[in-house]
Write a protein that holds these residues in place. Structure first.
Motif, short mmCIF file in Angstrom:
data_model
loop_
_atom_site.label_atom_id
_atom_site.label_comp_id
_atom_site.label_asym_id
_atom_site.label_seq_id
_atom_site.Cartn_x
_atom_site.Cartn_y
_atom_site.Cartn_z
N TRP A 37 0.84 -1.20 0.00
CA TRP A 37 0.00 0.00 0.00
C TRP A 37 0.88 1.25 0.00
O TRP A 37 2.04 1.22 0.41
N LEU A 38 0.30 2.35 -0.45
CA LEU A 38 0.98 3.63 -0.42
C LEU A 38 0.73 4.31 0.93
O LEU A 38 -0.26 4.01 1.61
N GLU A 39 1.61 5.22 1.30
CA GLU A 39 1.53 5.81 2.63
C GLU A 39 1.88 7.30 2.57
O GLU A 39 2.87 7.69 1.95
N ILE A 67 5.50 7.66 0.81
CA ILE A 67 6.17 6.36 0.83
C ILE A 67 5.54 5.47 -0.24
O ILE A 67 4.41 5.01 -0.09
N PRO A 68 6.24 5.23 -1.36
CA PRO A 68 5.70 4.32 -2.38
C PRO A 68 5.56 2.90 -1.81
O PRO A 68 6.18 2.56 -0.80
N SER A 91 -4.69 1.66 -0.94
CA SER A 91 -4.39 0.90 -2.14
C SER A 91 -4.36 1.83 -3.34
O SER A 91 -5.36 2.50 -3.63
N GLY A 92 -3.25 1.85 -4.05
CA GLY A 92 -3.15 2.69 -5.23
C GLY A 92 -4.12 2.26 -6.31
O GLY A 92 -4.69 3.10 -7.02
N GLN A 93 -4.34 0.96 -6.44
CA GLN A 93 -5.28 0.45 -7.45
C GLN A 93 -6.69 0.95 -7.18
O GLN A 93 -7.43 1.30 -8.10
N TYR A 94 -7.06 0.99 -5.91
CA TYR A 94 -8.41 1.45 -5.54
C TYR A 94 -8.59 2.92 -5.89
O TYR A 94 -9.61 3.32 -6.47
N VAL A 95 -7.61 3.73 -5.57
CA VAL A 95 -7.71 5.17 -5.82
C VAL A 95 -7.74 5.46 -7.31
O VAL A 95 -8.44 6.36 -7.78
#
Length: 286
Positions: A37-39, A67-68, A91-95
């Motif tokens: 996940w991204l942070e 934070i990638p 989740s980057g995919q969700y966004v």
């Protein structure tokens, strides 16, 4: 070996987590961790050091860090001035899923820039800080109340936040460079580990290149980064394995060998312990 991955509810209908204004003491800080996940981390107060990939920062109020995913990072709060921060994991995919089409917009540009430039901190003006804190508060209220439509509200707030951060790194705006000076032997060791991930690598060999005894090298390495040398090397190998599993058609055995693991069972054990999944299942999910 301490767990080096943060647990997330992968099947949650809202893959977003927010920790609002949490104070971190040195003894209560999480072990070094690694997750997909991204942070986003925003510092409200206190001080401490932050190790992200090869980069070191002195944390202070008003800092924002990106934070990638799949990036080793470790916070070391100051013992006398514990850090208070707000952190959002997502989740980057969700966004990004809602922005598909001819005029698709990447909400994750700021993270791509951080990974490419290896510069993870953004400069924020006072008005930016007030706006950001307001967005965190609004997300917290939506997550706490869970009224109808709260998932959509949180997603919109997060996308608006990312849009604002992307504009901060547009041409003419720059990330803030690291402000922590570290000895050359440490930078050389971190680079050496990256270059030789697929080879046999020992603590005595790394220490010899730094002209130190293994025990002294190990102690200083952990003092500066907060990480144990062996755990750091294994985590970097698993990070590389995850990239190869996602981006290539190589077999699991080929990837294990390319990442420096001398046996498949050892690779499977370490991958499951750090990534929280088997290599084959992780590859299928990608």
């Amino acid at each position: 070996m301490h767990p080096m991955r943060k647990q997330f509810a992968a099947n949650d209908a809202l893959p977003v987590e927010l920790a609002l204004r949490r104070t971190k003491h040195l003894q209560a800080e999480l072990p070094d961790h690694l997750h997909d996940w991204l942070e986003i981390i925003y510092v409200h107060g206190g001080t401490g050091s932050f190790f992200i990939h090869h980069t070191f920062y002195e944390m202070q109020a008003g800092d924002l860090y990106l934070i990638p995913g799949n990036t080793i990072h470790k916070t070391l709060p100051h013992p006398d001035e514990p850090l208070t921060s707000s952190v959002v994991f997502f989740s980057g995919q969700y966004v990004q899923a809602s922005s598909i089409g001819l005029d698709a917009y990447s909400f994750l540009q700021c993270f791509d820039s951080a990974r490419t430039t290896r510069s993870y901190r953004l400069a924020l003006l006072p008005e930016d800080r007030a706006r950001l804190e307001g967005m965190f508060d609004e997300m917290h209220q939506e997550l706490a109340a869970r009224e109808p439509g709260y998932r959509q509200a949180v997603l919109l707030q997060l996308q608006t936040l990312l849009l604002h951060l992307n504009r901060k790194i547009s041409p003419g705006a720059a990330n803030v460079p690291a402000n922590f000076s570290r000895p050359s032997w440490l930078q050389n060791a971190l680079i050496e580990i990256d270059v030789r991930l697929g080879e046999d690598m020992s603590l005595p060999a790394l220490a010899s290149q730094a002209s130190m005894s293994p025990s002294y090298f190990s102690r200083l390495f952990k003092q500066h980064t907060g990480l144990n040398v062996t755990e750091y090397v294994i985590a970097k190998r698993i990070m590389r394995a995850k990239e190869l599993l996602a981006d290539t058609d190589r077999t699991v055995a080929e990837i294990a060998a390319a990442c420096g693991f001398d046996s498949l069972p050892h690779f499977y054990r370490m991958f499951k312990k750090i990534a929280g999944d088997t290599p084959a299942h992780y590859k299928r999910k990608q």
